[in-house]
Write a protein that holds these residues in place. Sequence first.
Motif, PDB file in Angstrom:
ATOM      1  N   GLU A  16      71.614  27.188  -5.224  1.00  0.00           N
ATOM      2  CA  GLU A  16      71.160  27.695  -6.504  1.00  0.00           C
ATOM      3  C   GLU A  16      69.714  28.142  -6.400  1.00  0.00           C
ATOM      4  N   ILE A  17      69.366  29.148  -7.202  1.00  0.00           N
ATOM      5  CA  ILE A  17      67.999  29.605  -7.274  1.00  0.00           C
ATOM      6  C   ILE A  17      67.621  29.731  -8.745  1.00  0.00           C
ATOM      7  N   SER A  18      66.390  29.339  -9.067  1.00  0.00           N
ATOM      8  CA  SER A  18      65.958  29.383 -10.459  1.00  0.00           C
ATOM      9  C   SER A  18      64.984  30.530 -10.672  1.00  0.00           C
ATOM     10  N   THR A  19      64.651  30.756 -11.931  1.00  0.00           N
ATOM     11  CA  THR A  19      63.752  31.858 -12.254  1.00  0.00           C
ATOM     12  C   THR A  19      62.374  31.662 -11.641  1.00  0.00           C
ATOM     13  N   ASP A  20      61.988  30.423 -11.370  1.00  0.00           N
ATOM     14  CA  ASP A  20      60.674  30.200 -10.753  1.00  0.00           C
ATOM     15  C   ASP A  20      60.753  30.161  -9.228  1.00  0.00           C
ATOM     16  N   GLY A  21      61.929  30.475  -8.687  1.00  0.00           N
ATOM     17  CA  GLY A  21      62.088  30.550  -7.239  1.00  0.00           C
ATOM     18  C   GLY A  21      62.496  29.261  -6.564  1.00  0.00           C
ATOM     19  N   THR A  22      62.652  28.195  -7.334  1.00  0.00           N
ATOM     20  CA  THR A  22      63.095  26.932  -6.749  1.00  0.00           C
ATOM     21  C   THR A  22      64.527  27.076  -6.237  1.00  0.00           C
ATOM     22  N   ILE A  23      64.757  26.570  -5.038  1.00  0.00           N
ATOM     23  CA  ILE A  23      66.074  26.698  -4.409  1.00  0.00           C
ATOM     24  C   ILE A  23      66.630  25.312  -4.090  1.00  0.00           C
ATOM     25  N   LYS A  24      67.901  25.176  -4.307  1.00  0.00           N
ATOM     26  CA  LYS A  24      68.618  23.942  -3.986  1.00  0.00           C
ATOM     27  C   LYS A  24      69.816  24.293  -3.120  1.00  0.00           C
ATOM     28  N   TYR A  25      70.017  23.508  -2.055  1.00  0.00           N
ATOM     29  CA  TYR A  25      71.151  23.727  -1.162  1.00  0.00           C
ATOM     30  C   TYR A  25      72.016  22.475  -1.067  1.00  0.00           C
ATOM     31  N   ALA A  26      73.304  22.683  -0.858  1.00  0.00           N
ATOM     32  CA  ALA A  26      74.179  21.573  -0.510  1.00  0.00           C
ATOM     33  C   ALA A  26      73.870  21.147   0.923  1.00  0.00           C
ATOM     34  N   ASP A  27      73.946  19.869   1.188  1.00  0.00           N
ATOM     35  CA  ASP A  27      73.578  19.357   2.515  1.00  0.00           C
ATOM     36  C   ASP A  27      74.408  19.978   3.636  1.00  0.00           C
ATOM     37  N   ARG A  28      75.685  20.203   3.384  1.00  0.00           N
ATOM     38  CA  ARG A  28      76.557  20.644   4.473  1.00  0.00           C
ATOM     39  C   ARG A  28      76.286  22.068   4.935  1.00  0.00           C
ATOM     40  N   ILE A  29      75.506  22.834   4.180  1.00  0.00           N
ATOM     41  CA  ILE A  29      75.241  24.209   4.601  1.00  0.00           C
ATOM     42  C   ILE A  29      73.761  24.443   4.910  1.00  0.00           C
ATOM     43  N   LYS A  30      72.933  23.427   4.750  1.00  0.00           N
ATOM     44  CA  LYS A  30      71.508  23.576   5.031  1.00  0.00           C
ATOM     45  C   LYS A  30      71.282  24.029   6.465  1.00  0.00           C
ATOM     46  N   GLY A  31      70.404  24.994   6.599  1.00  0.00           N
ATOM     47  CA  GLY A  31      70.094  25.519   7.926  1.00  0.00           C
ATOM     48  C   GLY A  31      70.993  26.656   8.365  1.00  0.00           C
ATOM     49  N   ARG A  32      72.108  26.853   7.692  1.00  0.00           N
ATOM     50  CA  ARG A  32      73.026  27.935   8.047  1.00  0.00           C
ATOM     51  C   ARG A  32      73.082  29.015   6.967  1.00  0.00           C
TER      52      ARG A  32
ATOM     53  N   ALA B 174      71.437  30.857   3.390  1.00  0.00           N
ATOM     54  CA  ALA B 174      70.195  31.085   2.668  1.00  0.00           C
ATOM     55  C   ALA B 174      70.471  31.909   1.417  1.00  0.00           C
ATOM     56  N   VAL B 175      70.003  31.411   0.288  1.00  0.00           N
ATOM     57  CA  VAL B 175      70.139  32.146  -0.970  1.00  0.00           C
ATOM     58  C   VAL B 175      68.828  32.883  -1.227  1.00  0.00           C
ATOM     59  N   SER B 176      68.955  34.079  -1.745  1.00  0.00           N
ATOM     60  CA  SER B 176      67.768  34.869  -2.067  1.00  0.00           C
ATOM     61  C   SER B 176      68.078  35.715  -3.287  1.00  0.00           C
ATOM     62  N   GLY B 177      67.072  36.453  -3.721  1.00  0.00           N
ATOM     63  CA  GLY B 177      67.255  37.306  -4.882  1.00  0.00           C
ATOM     64  C   GLY B 177      66.363  36.879  -6.013  1.00  0.00           C
ATOM     65  N   ASP B 178      66.643  37.386  -7.175  1.00  0.00           N
ATOM     66  CA  ASP B 178      65.777  37.174  -8.318  1.00  0.00           C
ATOM     67  C   ASP B 178      66.639  37.045  -9.568  1.00  0.00           C
ATOM     68  N   VAL B 179      66.572  35.896 -10.191  1.00  0.00           N
ATOM     69  CA  VAL B 179      67.398  35.649 -11.381  1.00  0.00           C
ATOM     70  C   VAL B 179      67.026  36.633 -12.497  1.00  0.00           C
ATOM     71  N   ALA B 180      65.748  36.898 -12.671  1.00  0.00           N
ATOM     72  CA  ALA B 180      65.301  37.819 -13.711  1.00  0.00           C
ATOM     73  C   ALA B 180      65.775  39.241 -13.440  1.00  0.00           C
ATOM     74  N   LYS B 181      65.887  39.602 -12.165  1.00  0.00           N
ATOM     75  CA  LYS B 181      66.367  40.933 -11.795  1.00  0.00           C
ATOM     76  C   LYS B 181      67.873  40.980 -11.661  1.00  0.00           C
ATOM     77  N   LYS B 182      68.516  39.839 -11.927  1.00  0.00           N
ATOM     78  CA  LYS B 182      69.971  39.773 -12.097  1.00  0.00           C
ATOM     79  C   LYS B 182      70.780  39.964 -10.822  1.00  0.00           C
ATOM     80  N   THR B 183      70.195  39.749  -9.681  1.00  0.00           N
ATOM     81  CA  THR B 183      70.936  39.876  -8.428  1.00  0.00           C
ATOM     82  C   THR B 183      70.524  38.764  -7.475  1.00  0.00           C
TER      83      THR B 183
END
Length: 120
Positions: free
Chosen positions: A50-66, A68-77
């Motif tokens: 997950e990514i928040s409007t302030d850029g904070t990112i959260k990952y599930a443990d099983r996929i960490k390191g493999r 990567a989420v990116s983009g911009d919630v405010a820009k809708k992508t």
Amino acid sequence: QVQLVESGGGLVQAGGSRRLSCSREGSIDLFNLMGWHRQAPGKQRELVAEISTDGTIKYADRIKGRFAVSGDVAKKTIYLQMNDLKVEDTAVYYCNYRAHVMTNPGAGYWGKGTLVTVSS
């Protein structure tokens, strides 16, 4: 009215990479999170990232390191770059849009999903 559309799914060999995209139409005040969830055959849907409007990112443990989420919630992508894919990553990947206070697993808006199949 909010709509989420995922793209980028397909068949990929184990060890390969895939990039998913999610585009959103519409916004709701106080909704500040976009994320990726997945549901494998016979299993419950689970959070991937997950990514928040302030850029904070959260990952599930099983996929960490493999993955990567990116983009911009405010820009809708948002995007999900998936590397070193494993057969167990096979799932329908869903895009989600919600407010951080919405803790129900099914809360918010959902796309229809895009299938990623990883072959051995």
